[in-house]
Design a protein around this motif. Structure first.
Motif, PDB file in Angstrom:
ATOM      1  N   GLY A   6      -3.531  15.171   0.601  1.00 56.75           N
ATOM      2  CA  GLY A   6      -2.294  15.905   0.339  1.00 56.75           C
ATOM      3  C   GLY A   6      -2.515  16.984  -0.703  1.00 56.75           C
ATOM      4  O   GLY A   6      -3.653  17.394  -0.981  1.00 56.75           O
ATOM      5  N   PRO A   7      -1.426  17.448  -1.335  1.00 53.87           N
ATOM      6  CA  PRO A   7      -1.564  18.454  -2.400  1.00 53.87           C
ATOM      7  C   PRO A   7      -2.485  17.986  -3.521  1.00 53.87           C
ATOM      8  O   PRO A   7      -3.231  18.767  -4.096  1.00 53.87           O
ATOM      9  N   VAL A   8      -2.409  16.681  -3.845  1.00 58.93           N
ATOM     10  CA  VAL A   8      -3.345  16.080  -4.797  1.00 58.93           C
ATOM     11  C   VAL A   8      -4.077  14.974  -4.044  1.00 58.93           C
ATOM     12  O   VAL A   8      -3.503  13.931  -3.749  1.00 58.93           O
ATOM     13  N   ALA A   9      -5.339  15.209  -3.712  1.00 55.97           N
ATOM     14  CA  ALA A   9      -6.097  14.267  -2.885  1.00 55.97           C
ATOM     15  C   ALA A   9      -6.287  12.949  -3.620  1.00 55.97           C
ATOM     16  O   ALA A   9      -6.589  12.925  -4.818  1.00 55.97           O
ATOM     17  N   ASP A  10      -6.087  11.854  -2.889  1.00 54.16           N
ATOM     18  CA  ASP A  10      -6.341  10.544  -3.469  1.00 54.16           C
ATOM     19  C   ASP A  10      -7.845  10.349  -3.593  1.00 54.16           C
ATOM     20  O   ASP A  10      -8.581  10.582  -2.635  1.00 54.16           O
ATOM     21  N   PRO A  11      -8.332   9.921  -4.766  1.00 50.32           N
ATOM     22  CA  PRO A  11      -9.780   9.801  -4.949  1.00 50.32           C
ATOM     23  C   PRO A  11     -10.393   8.572  -4.293  1.00 50.32           C
ATOM     24  O   PRO A  11     -11.606   8.406  -4.328  1.00 50.32           O
ATOM     25  N   ASP A  42       0.828  -1.199   0.000  1.00 53.57           N
ATOM     26  CA  ASP A  42       0.000   0.000   0.000  1.00 53.57           C
ATOM     27  C   ASP A  42       0.869   1.260   0.000  1.00 53.57           C
ATOM     28  O   ASP A  42       0.607   2.210  -0.748  1.00 53.57           O
ATOM     29  N   ASP A  43       1.914   1.255   0.813  1.00 47.89           N
ATOM     30  CA  ASP A  43       2.761   2.447   0.913  1.00 47.89           C
ATOM     31  C   ASP A  43       3.538   2.713  -0.368  1.00 47.89           C
ATOM     32  O   ASP A  43       3.661   3.865  -0.793  1.00 47.89           O
ATOM     33  N   VAL A  44       4.079   1.666  -0.986  1.00 51.96           N
ATOM     34  CA  VAL A  44       4.851   1.916  -2.207  1.00 51.96           C
ATOM     35  C   VAL A  44       3.941   2.333  -3.364  1.00 51.96           C
ATOM     36  O   VAL A  44       4.361   3.065  -4.258  1.00 51.96           O
ATOM     37  N   CYS A  45       2.674   1.894  -3.326  1.00 51.90           N
ATOM     38  CA  CYS A  45       1.731   2.326  -4.360  1.00 51.90           C
ATOM     39  C   CYS A  45       1.259   3.752  -4.114  1.00 51.90           C
ATOM     40  O   CYS A  45       1.261   4.592  -5.021  1.00 51.90           O
ATOM     41  N   ASP A  46       0.855   4.048  -2.873  1.00 49.88           N
ATOM     42  CA  ASP A  46       0.222   5.333  -2.580  1.00 49.88           C
ATOM     43  C   ASP A  46       1.240   6.447  -2.337  1.00 49.88           C
ATOM     44  O   ASP A  46       1.015   7.586  -2.750  1.00 49.88           O
ATOM     45  N   ARG A  72      -5.893   7.471 -10.566  1.00 45.75           N
ATOM     46  CA  ARG A  72      -4.905   8.485 -10.192  1.00 45.75           C
ATOM     47  C   ARG A  72      -4.330   9.171 -11.433  1.00 45.75           C
ATOM     48  O   ARG A  72      -4.157  10.385 -11.464  1.00 45.75           O
ATOM     49  N   GLU A  73      -4.038   8.379 -12.450  1.00 44.07           N
ATOM     50  CA  GLU A  73      -3.442   8.946 -13.661  1.00 44.07           C
ATOM     51  C   GLU A  73      -4.349   9.996 -14.272  1.00 44.07           C
ATOM     52  O   GLU A  73      -3.888  11.050 -14.743  1.00 44.07           O
TER      53      GLU A  73
END
Length: 345
Positions: free
Chosen positions: A267-272, A83-87, A196-197
């Motif tokens: 964050g600066p770009v919120a995860d949807p 999860d951490d390496v992806c997010d 995300r893309e």
């Protein structure tokens, strides 16, 4: 924000318990993660420690054998690193970035953790912790883990170890269940990467369905059922009443996680990929109103769960007792762990 989380959610009305070996298993699992190459000596180790994998496992399985608690904790450690390496580290930023690693991990699952034959292509990605993955998926820096010779790098090596340990339990149906659910989880991560893309917020119905897979609750429940000793057989597992209860339990765990992690993910770009974000986008409500709406979903779902569970207790007989106890513990464990975890502080 955390105090608002607690006050907004109904507390699951189940006994809160913690395995006596939780702290010892936490240390052993962190050592396992180092040995497998999942974390190095830098930021990645601290990040995994703060995740509290053993704390969640020890609350979900407070009376399991230490061996089963270790197995569940190590699965959680693997899932948290993935999860951490992806997010956070960029691996899940686009499907093209993530796909080679997913393909290598699917290969591990297809082989149930058995060694690969010579000449099998491998993805050399391994999580880096301090350093973001490069465009070629190769770790760099002093915190880069080992395990590069295995498919999927350290992630593949650790996943193969988990599969082998489950295979050693001589429960082939449970192994197949775990592998199938992990496969669905990995494929769902590509859906997240595509969102995300394109900075796309999914619709509510779509999110609810896909969150059941990205949350990795189902494979975690498979090993929880192993720890509780007597999972229901295939005939009982396809009972519509049991399927509906299981789906609702998974929803509640994921929604609870979304509510407690919401602030961290903005964050600066919120995860949807959060129920609050999805509800805000679909309803046009502001952040606070959407948060209250999401909390209402959890509270209503919990009330519905209790009604469905009571019906199964009345008609299911004692064979369902371990199954229902495991889900009760999971709901309570998620709430307690989320309220305490440094991961969401």
């Amino acid at each position: 924000m955390r105090s608002f989380d607690v006050s907004a959610l109904l507390e699951p009305p189940f006994v809160s318990r913690r395995h006596a070996a939780t702290d010892a298993v936490a240390a052993a699992s962190l050592e396992w993660a180092h040995r497998q190459g999942l974390v190095g000596a830098g930021r990645s180790a601290g990040r995994l420690h703060r995740a509290g994998a053993a704390e969640l496992a020890g609350r979900a399985c407070p009376q399991a054998s230490v061996a089963h608690l270790r197995l569940l904790t190590d699965l959680f450690s693997w899932l948290f690193v993935m999860d951490d390496v992806c997010d956070d580290d960029g691996l899940g930023s686009t499907p093209a970035t993530l796909a080679p690693t997913v393909a290598a991990l699917l290969d591990v699952l297809d082989r149930h953790g058995a060694p690969t034959s010579r000449g099998t292509p491998t993805s050399r990605y391994a999580p880096t912790g301090r350093d973001a993955p490069t465009g070629q998926g190769t770790p760099t820096g002093q915190d880069a883990p080992t395990g590069r010779g295995a498919p999927g790098g350290a992630l593949g090596a650790a996943l193969a170890d988990l599969c082998r340990r489950v295979r050693d339990q001589r429960r082939p149906a449970l192994l197949l269940r775990l592998v199938g659910q992990l496969r669905a989880c990995l494929l769902a991560l590509l859906w997240e990467a595509a969102n995300r893309e394109h900075r796309r917020v999914p619709g509510v119905a779509e999110y609810r369905q896909m969150r059941r897979h990205t949350g990795a609750v189902r494979p975690s429940l498979a090993l929880t059922d192993l720890a509780y000793g007597r999972p229901p057989g295939a005939r009982r597992r396809v009972d519509p009443a049991l399927v509906a209860l299981d789906d609702l339990a998974v929803d509640l765990v994921c929604w609870c996680n979304d509510l407690f992690s919401y602030r961290k993910e903005q964050g600066p770009v919120a995860d949807p990929h959060n129920l609050v974000t999805v509800l805000a986008a679909q309803t046009g409500r502001g952040e606070a109103d959407a948060f209250r709406l999401a909390a209402g979903w959890f509270n209503d779902g919990l009330a519905g769960y209790l009604v469905r569970e009571a019906a199964l207790v009345a008609h299911g007989g004692p064979a369902l007792t371990p199954y229902l106890a495991a889900r009760r513990s999971w709901l309570r464990a998620t709430y307690d762990w989320s309220a305490r975890a440094d991961r969401y502080a």
